[in-house]
Design a protein around this motif. Structure first.
Motif, PDB file in Angstrom:
ATOM      1  N   HIS A 258       0.804  -1.220   0.000  1.00  0.00           N
ATOM      2  CA  HIS A 258       0.000   0.000   0.000  1.00  0.00           C
ATOM      3  C   HIS A 258       0.838   1.272   0.000  1.00  0.00           C
ATOM      4  CE1 HIS A 258      -3.865  -2.032   1.740  1.00  0.00           C
ATOM      5  NE2 HIS A 258      -3.723  -2.228   0.443  1.00  0.00           N
ATOM      6  N   THR A 259       2.115   1.156   0.338  1.00  0.00           N
ATOM      7  CA  THR A 259       2.959   2.341   0.469  1.00  0.00           C
ATOM      8  C   THR A 259       2.988   3.167  -0.811  1.00  0.00           C
ATOM      9  OG1 THR A 259       4.384   1.317   2.127  1.00  0.00           O
ATOM     10  CG2 THR A 259       5.297   3.178   0.907  1.00  0.00           C
ATOM     11  N   GLY A 260       3.203   2.502  -1.943  1.00  0.00           N
ATOM     12  CA  GLY A 260       3.285   3.230  -3.204  1.00  0.00           C
ATOM     13  C   GLY A 260       1.986   3.913  -3.572  1.00  0.00           C
ATOM     14  N   ALA A 261       0.857   3.239  -3.330  1.00  0.00           N
ATOM     15  CA  ALA A 261      -0.440   3.838  -3.642  1.00  0.00           C
ATOM     16  C   ALA A 261      -0.719   5.033  -2.737  1.00  0.00           C
ATOM     17  CB  ALA A 261      -1.546   2.803  -3.499  1.00  0.00           C
ATOM     18  N   THR A 262      -0.318   4.931  -1.473  1.00  0.00           N
ATOM     19  CA  THR A 262      -0.502   6.041  -0.538  1.00  0.00           C
ATOM     20  C   THR A 262       0.304   7.258  -0.982  1.00  0.00           C
ATOM     21  OG1 THR A 262      -0.885   4.505   1.291  1.00  0.00           O
ATOM     22  CG2 THR A 262      -0.275   6.752   1.865  1.00  0.00           C
ATOM     23  N   GLU A 263       1.521   7.010  -1.471  1.00  0.00           N
ATOM     24  CA  GLU A 263       2.350   8.111  -1.978  1.00  0.00           C
ATOM     25  C   GLU A 263       1.652   8.802  -3.150  1.00  0.00           C
ATOM     26  OE1 GLU A 263       6.173   6.573  -2.994  1.00  0.00           O
ATOM     27  OE2 GLU A 263       6.744   6.155  -0.915  1.00  0.00           O
ATOM     28  N   MET A 264       1.060   8.021  -4.031  1.00  0.00           N
ATOM     29  CA  MET A 264       0.379   8.598  -5.190  1.00  0.00           C
ATOM     30  C   MET A 264      -0.864   9.364  -4.775  1.00  0.00           C
ATOM     31  SD  MET A 264       0.776   5.654  -8.139  1.00  0.00           S
ATOM     32  CE  MET A 264      -0.067   6.670  -9.367  1.00  0.00           C
ATOM     33  N   CYS A 265      -1.571   8.872  -3.749  1.00  0.00           N
ATOM     34  CA  CYS A 265      -2.748   9.587  -3.234  1.00  0.00           C
ATOM     35  C   CYS A 265      -2.377  10.975  -2.739  1.00  0.00           C
ATOM     36  CB  CYS A 265      -3.390   8.786  -2.090  1.00  0.00           C
ATOM     37  SG  CYS A 265      -4.482   7.471  -2.632  1.00  0.00           S
ATOM     38  N   LYS A 266      -1.169  11.106  -2.212  1.00  0.00           N
ATOM     39  CA  LYS A 266      -0.704  12.381  -1.660  1.00  0.00           C
ATOM     40  C   LYS A 266      -0.003  13.239  -2.699  1.00  0.00           C
ATOM     41  CE  LYS A 266      -0.182  10.492   3.012  1.00  0.00           C
ATOM     42  NZ  LYS A 266       0.764  10.219   4.126  1.00  0.00           N
ATOM     43  N   GLY A 267      -0.105  12.827  -3.967  1.00  0.00           N
ATOM     44  CA  GLY A 267       0.488  13.622  -5.023  1.00  0.00           C
ATOM     45  C   GLY A 267       1.909  13.255  -5.376  1.00  0.00           C
ATOM     46  N   GLY A 268       2.404  12.152  -4.826  1.00  0.00           N
ATOM     47  CA  GLY A 268       3.764  11.724  -5.113  1.00  0.00           C
ATOM     48  C   GLY A 268       3.869  10.969  -6.417  1.00  0.00           C
ATOM     49  N   SER A 269       5.071  10.436  -6.673  1.00  0.00           N
ATOM     50  CA  SER A 269       5.306   9.731  -7.930  1.00  0.00           C
ATOM     51  C   SER A 269       4.806   8.288  -7.847  1.00  0.00           C
ATOM     52  CB  SER A 269       6.802   9.730  -8.258  1.00  0.00           C
ATOM     53  OG  SER A 269       7.495   8.809  -7.442  1.00  0.00           O
ATOM     54  N   SER A 270       4.810   7.633  -8.988  1.00  0.00           N
ATOM     55  CA  SER A 270       4.383   6.237  -9.063  1.00  0.00           C
ATOM     56  C   SER A 270       5.557   5.268  -8.958  1.00  0.00           C
ATOM     57  CB  SER A 270       3.642   5.995 -10.384  1.00  0.00           C
ATOM     58  OG  SER A 270       4.520   6.225 -11.486  1.00  0.00           O
TER      59      SER A 270
ATOM     60  N   LEU B  33       5.247   2.272  -6.310  1.00  0.00           N
ATOM     61  CA  LEU B  33       4.243   1.283  -6.702  1.00  0.00           C
ATOM     62  C   LEU B  33       4.694   0.530  -7.952  1.00  0.00           C
ATOM     63  CD1 LEU B  33       1.473   0.156  -5.929  1.00  0.00           C
ATOM     64  CD2 LEU B  33       0.441   1.819  -7.479  1.00  0.00           C
ATOM     65  N   LYS B  34       5.266   1.230  -8.897  1.00  0.00           N
ATOM     66  CA  LYS B  34       5.748   0.579 -10.116  1.00  0.00           C
ATOM     67  C   LYS B  34       6.846  -0.425  -9.786  1.00  0.00           C
ATOM     68  CE  LYS B  34       7.383   1.554 -14.797  1.00  0.00           C
ATOM     69  NZ  LYS B  34       8.462   0.529 -14.765  1.00  0.00           N
ATOM     70  N   ALA B  35       7.725  -0.075  -8.859  1.00  0.00           N
ATOM     71  CA  ALA B  35       8.806  -0.985  -8.462  1.00  0.00           C
ATOM     72  C   ALA B  35       8.239  -2.254  -7.843  1.00  0.00           C
ATOM     73  CB  ALA B  35       9.752  -0.285  -7.496  1.00  0.00           C
ATOM     74  N   TYR B  36       7.154  -2.111  -7.065  1.00  0.00           N
ATOM     75  CA  TYR B  36       6.516  -3.289  -6.465  1.00  0.00           C
ATOM     76  C   TYR B  36       5.991  -4.221  -7.553  1.00  0.00           C
ATOM     77  CZ  TYR B  36       3.393  -6.278  -3.815  1.00  0.00           C
ATOM     78  OH  TYR B  36       2.778  -7.381  -3.274  1.00  0.00           O
ATOM     79  N   TYR B  37       5.300  -3.662  -8.530  1.00  0.00           N
ATOM     80  CA  TYR B  37       4.738  -4.494  -9.613  1.00  0.00           C
ATOM     81  C   TYR B  37       5.848  -5.108 -10.461  1.00  0.00           C
ATOM     82  CZ  TYR B  37      -0.182  -3.536  -8.801  1.00  0.00           C
ATOM     83  OH  TYR B  37      -1.446  -3.505  -8.246  1.00  0.00           O
ATOM     84  N   ASP B  38       6.891  -4.345 -10.743  1.00  0.00           N
ATOM     85  CA  ASP B  38       7.991  -4.870 -11.544  1.00  0.00           C
ATOM     86  C   ASP B  38       8.669  -6.052 -10.860  1.00  0.00           C
ATOM     87  OD1 ASP B  38       7.582  -3.060 -13.561  1.00  0.00           O
ATOM     88  OD2 ASP B  38       9.117  -1.644 -12.884  1.00  0.00           O
TER      89      ASP B  38
END
Length: 306
Positions: free
Chosen positions: A250-262, A265-270
């Motif tokens: 969830h960390t990557g998605a939370t960052e994106m919710c706050k306006g951060g980069s992807s 989350l992309k690293a997790y999927y990769d």
């Protein structure tokens, strides 16, 4: 057939996909991983209460909308209880990227029941007790027999349902332990059903106790043995959920919710989905000691409930 074959054969762009399980219990994680690797466009997702299953699909849309996209969701609850509201849901909803039809748990169960019965709708009093009717396709009429208001809910008939169970035979007869989450109705009301199971057991063993068959073979099109197929969620009598990994995911998605980069989350999927060929390879990334600990934790919970 293999999981890759089942996903490729039975799921198409634009399909309505029913998701079995409940929150973090018996979520069809292995199937969602394979769906992400395959890539689909403009899916509708229908479920009662879910967490990790839709999260993996929605996270894929956040990472690359051209590879995977969700058009609409019909649901009662998308969150994680102890872990809070899904950050994937927040991201897509707050940016208006998905259509949302809001129901209650009972309403969605009733809709799946109507689908399983072959009815176009089902009458219920549920929506009359609040404002749920304003957020969905509920129709309120005067009952022709009593004259009192009654709500009519449209049946839910997904093109394909994805379900994880504890045990199944090669024909698709399934045994579900713990809450059944309306999975039988979901399977019976869908045009196709893909089932993953912790254990593929003999037909003789399944039919020795026919009353324990939660989903009959007639409702199942593909069955694949995938141990830990609901992990890092939980599966009753097999393993408890991995809270640390859920938070990491969830960390990557939370960052994106706050306006951060992807990037996170992309690293997790990769690493965990695109970087492996099978779900077995994903499970192999977890230390054996951790998997054994989660199995032991679930065994302890089962003993307390016995």
């Amino acid at each position: 057939m293999t999981l890759k074959e089942a996903v490729s054969q039975f799921i198409k762009d634009g399909d309505n996909v029913g998701v079995g399980g409940f929150v973090n219990i018996r979520q069809p994680i292995a199937i969602t991983h394979e769906m992400v690797r395959h890539g689909f466009k403009d899916l509708t997702l229908s479920w009662q209460s879910a967490g990790m299953g839709p999260d993996y699909l929605a996270g894929a849309m956040m990472v690359d909308e051209s590879h995977f996209s969700i058009k609409r969701i019909e649901l009662a609850y998308w969150a994680h209880e102890a872990f809070g509201l899904s950050p994937m849901f927040r991201y897509l909803a707050e940016r208006g990227k998905i259509e949302i039809e809001d129901w209650s748990n009972y309403n969605m169960s009733a809709r799946f029941k109507a689908g399983a019965m072959g009815l176009p709708f089902i009458p219920t009093r549920g929506p009359l007790g609040g404002d749920i009717a304003s957020s969905c396709r509920t129709k309120i009429i005067d009952c022709p027999f009593t004259g009192r208001p009654i709500a009519l809910l449209p049946a839910s008939n997904p093109n394909v349902s994805i379900i994880h169970v504890q045990a199944a035979d090669k024909y698709g007869n399934c045994i579900i332990r713990g809450t059944d989450c309306t999975c039988a109705e979901l399977a019976m009301g869908s045009a196709h059903t893909i089932v993953t199971c912790e254990q593929l057991v003999s037909h003789e063993l399944i039919t020795a106790a026919p009353k324990e068959v939660g989903i009959p073979f007639a409702a199942v099109d593909a069955v694949i043995e995938v141990p830990f197929g609901a992990y890092p969620g939980a599966c009753r009598r097999h393993y408890y959920f991995n809270g640390d990994h859920i938070k990491q995911f969830h960390t990557g998605a939370t960052e994106m919710c706050k306006g951060g980069s992807s990037d996170t989350l992309k690293a997790y999927y990769d690493e965990n989905i695109f970087g492996v060929e099978t779900f077995d390879e994903f499970i192999a990334k977890f230390p054996v000691t951790k998997l054994m600990a989660d199995q032991k934790a679930e065994s302890f919970n089962c003993e307390r409930l016995a």
